[in-house]
Design a protein around this motif. Structure first.
Motif, short mmCIF file in Angstrom:
data_model
loop_
_atom_site.label_atom_id
_atom_site.label_comp_id
_atom_site.label_asym_id
_atom_site.label_seq_id
_atom_site.Cartn_x
_atom_site.Cartn_y
_atom_site.Cartn_z
N HIS A 384 51.07 36.80 42.71
CA HIS A 384 50.48 36.15 43.88
C HIS A 384 48.99 35.90 43.67
O HIS A 384 48.49 34.79 43.93
CB HIS A 384 50.71 37.02 45.11
N THR A 388 47.72 32.01 43.44
CA THR A 388 46.92 31.49 44.56
C THR A 388 45.45 31.35 44.20
O THR A 388 44.70 30.72 44.96
CB THR A 388 47.04 32.41 45.79
N ALA A 390 43.24 33.71 44.16
CA ALA A 390 42.47 34.52 45.10
C ALA A 390 41.12 34.90 44.48
O ALA A 390 41.01 34.96 43.25
CB ALA A 390 43.25 35.78 45.46
N GLU A 461 46.36 41.67 52.05
CA GLU A 461 47.13 40.99 53.09
C GLU A 461 46.42 39.73 53.56
O GLU A 461 47.07 38.74 53.93
CB GLU A 461 47.38 41.94 54.26
N ALA A 462 45.10 39.71 53.52
CA ALA A 462 44.34 38.52 53.92
C ALA A 462 44.57 37.35 52.97
O ALA A 462 44.36 36.19 53.35
CB ALA A 462 42.85 38.85 53.99
N THR A 463 45.04 37.63 51.76
CA THR A 463 45.37 36.56 50.82
C THR A 463 46.77 36.01 51.03
O THR A 463 47.17 35.05 50.36
CB THR A 463 45.26 37.04 49.36
N GLY A 464 47.54 36.64 51.93
CA GLY A 464 48.90 36.19 52.20
C GLY A 464 49.98 37.02 51.57
O GLY A 464 51.16 36.67 51.65
N PHE A 465 49.61 38.15 50.96
CA PHE A 465 50.62 39.00 50.35
C PHE A 465 50.89 40.20 51.24
O PHE A 465 49.97 40.97 51.56
CB PHE A 465 50.17 39.50 48.97
N LEU A 466 52.15 40.38 51.63
CA LEU A 466 52.55 41.51 52.47
C LEU A 466 53.66 42.27 51.76
O LEU A 466 54.76 41.74 51.56
CB LEU A 466 53.06 41.01 53.83
#
Length: 484
Positions: A384, A388, A390, A461-466
């Motif tokens: 991820h 992305t 990041a 989590e702010a990058t979209g990974f949960l």
């Protein structure tokens, strides 16, 4: 043929523009002149970085002088990045994306003079046609030229690219090699630089093998193939072939690291090898993904954030902290910090499951707290971050859900396997270790452990990974373990 044109436009502000080819940037350059001539800043790192130019670290400057208007060169795609400008004269430039991917075959053209420059990423075909006599074409590159480098070529007259050359090719000055280059259907696209996974047979390495299965751009190196404990582990590694290195290798024997031999091995693998790797990654503009540990902290706070100062207790944690410091010097780095890792091979959950299946009631520490981290989620988080793009830096990665003690997790394992939770006897760490000595009588000394190992997850989590809850992953792990 076109005659001489007026000189470059003076007074344009520095600006960048995107183009039809991803990663290709066109720059307007400020040119200052008077009756004596003109002056410009041809490449200015700080200002151009702010306008989107990658920090591509040029190492060589090449100039092509072309005596006559109509001289045509290309289309050549090299395995390095280029920043192209014109020193004198004007050119019609043509660029074709020859990289593997959806933009393969995309075309962009522009006229360049001294007030214009263009950035061309690795794998994009470069060609130009001079529009004036005595044209000098200049380019900065970020790798030393090599005749053996893998090039990709396209015919200047390719009908798919359909480049509208100002001077027809049958009237242009060209080399026979350029006339004979293949057409687009015969071109083999240039592959991206490869990814190298170190520690490929470890718990995380096995998870990365699964997530990258079938990807021809990913290579895996086991300890047998690349031993980080050796005196010069990277002596035979061609770093120019790689764009990303994932360092999943580590010395993880926490207690053995407190012995004389273990201390040397821990520092060799976790610190010295990482420092050497960081030097190579910086020199070759490689993105380094390095795996960190909760052991870089003393556990004095309940929840560890990425910016907490390092405070390791034992040799293992100290060597990992040193490795983190080295990895952080790489301009493009991701330090992925984990805790209580569970994957293929030996781990705490597998040990507890084995005890439950054999009807053994264990004594388990109940005053050390954290969250499990399953290797499939670490691998997914790495993918991820890379996909992305990041922001580079340190990211905590663990399973989500409530913070637990080792005894809580052991009781969960027993319950999921049909044994009563009461089979697990919770004890304090001091009581658990009371029967062990500090290394005398042939026993390994016991390394100090952080009391609190839970990691704050807001940044990843702010990058979209949960990551899924630990309870979900634990149940899945045990089902998979017992599946025939």
């Amino acid at each position: 043929m076109p005659g001489a044109e007026p000189g470059p436009a003076f007074g344009k502000p520095l600006a960048s523009r995107t183009t039809a080819i991803p990663g290709v940037l066109l720059f307007d350059l400020p040119v200052h002149g008077d009756n004596r001539g003109w002056f410009k800043e041809n490449w200015q790192r700080e200002k151009m970085l702010a306008l989107g130019l990658p920090d591509f670290s040029p190492v060589q400057n090449n100039i092509s002088f072309n005596e006559l208007a109509g001289t045509t060169r290309g289309i050549h795609a090299e395995p390095w990045d280029k920043f192209i400008s014109v020193a004198t004269g004007r050119v019609f430039g043509a660029w074709v994306d020859l990289r593997q991917g959806p933009s393969f075959g995309s075309v962009f053209t522009a006229v360049l003079d001294a007030s214009t420059a263009i950035f061309i990423p690795r794998g994009v075909g470069n060609a130009f046609q001079t529009l004036e006599d005595g044209t000098a074409y200049s380019y900065l590159v970020n790798a030393h030229w090599s005749a053996g480098a893998p090039y990709t070529f396209l015919n200047l007259a390719d009908p798919t690219a359909a480049i509208d050359w100002p001077i027809p090719l049958d009237r242009a000055e060209m080399s026979e090699k350029d006339r004979d280059h293949p057409f687009l259907p015969q071109v083999v696209p240039m592959l991206p630089r490869k990814t190298l996974v170190l520690g490929a047979n470890g718990q995380l390495g096995l998870a990365l093998r699964k997530i990258y299965v079938g990807d021809p751009t990913v290579e895996f190196a086991t300890r047998t193939e690349l031993d980080l404990a050796g005196p010069a582990p990277f002596a035979d590694t061609d770093f120019s072939a790689y764009g990303t290195i994932i360092n999943a290798a580590a010395y993880t024997s926490v207690d053995a690291a407190e012995t004389s031999a273990g201390r040397a091995a821990a520092w060799a693998v976790n610190a010295s090898a990482v420092a050497a790797l960081a030097v190579h990654c910086t020199a070759h503009r490689i993105t380094l993904v390095h795996i960190s540990s909760d052991y870089v902290f003393d556990g004095s706070v309940a929840l560890h954030t990425e910016d907490e100062p390092l405070s390791p207790l034992g040799v293992y944690g100290q060597s990992k902290a040193a490795g983190d410091a080295a990895a952080s010097t790489v301009p493009a780095h991701y330090i992925v910090r984990t805790s209580w890792v569970v994957g293929g091979g030996g781990n705490f959950v597998a040990t507890m499951a084995s005890l439950a299946e054999r009807g053994i009631s264990p004594r388990v520490v109940n005053d050390q707290h954290g969250r499990l981290t399953f290797t499939q989620d670490i691998a997914a988080a790495i993918l991820h971050l890379l996909k992305t793009g990041a922001p580079h830096g340190t990211y905590n990665v663990s399973s989500s859900g409530p913070v637990q003690s080792w005894a809580d997790i052991a009781a969960d394992v027993f319950e999921l396997l049909g044994r009563p939770r009461s089979s697990v006897v919770g004890v304090g760490a001091a009581d658990y270790l009371a029967g062990r000595d500090s290394g005398a009588g042939g026993q390994e000394p016991t390394a100090p452990r952080p009391v609190h190992s839970a990691l704050a997850l807001e940044k990843i989590e702010a990058t979209g990974f949960l990551a899924p809850p630990a309870a979900q992953r634990l149940a899945e792990y045990l089902r998979e373990r017992t599946r025939p």
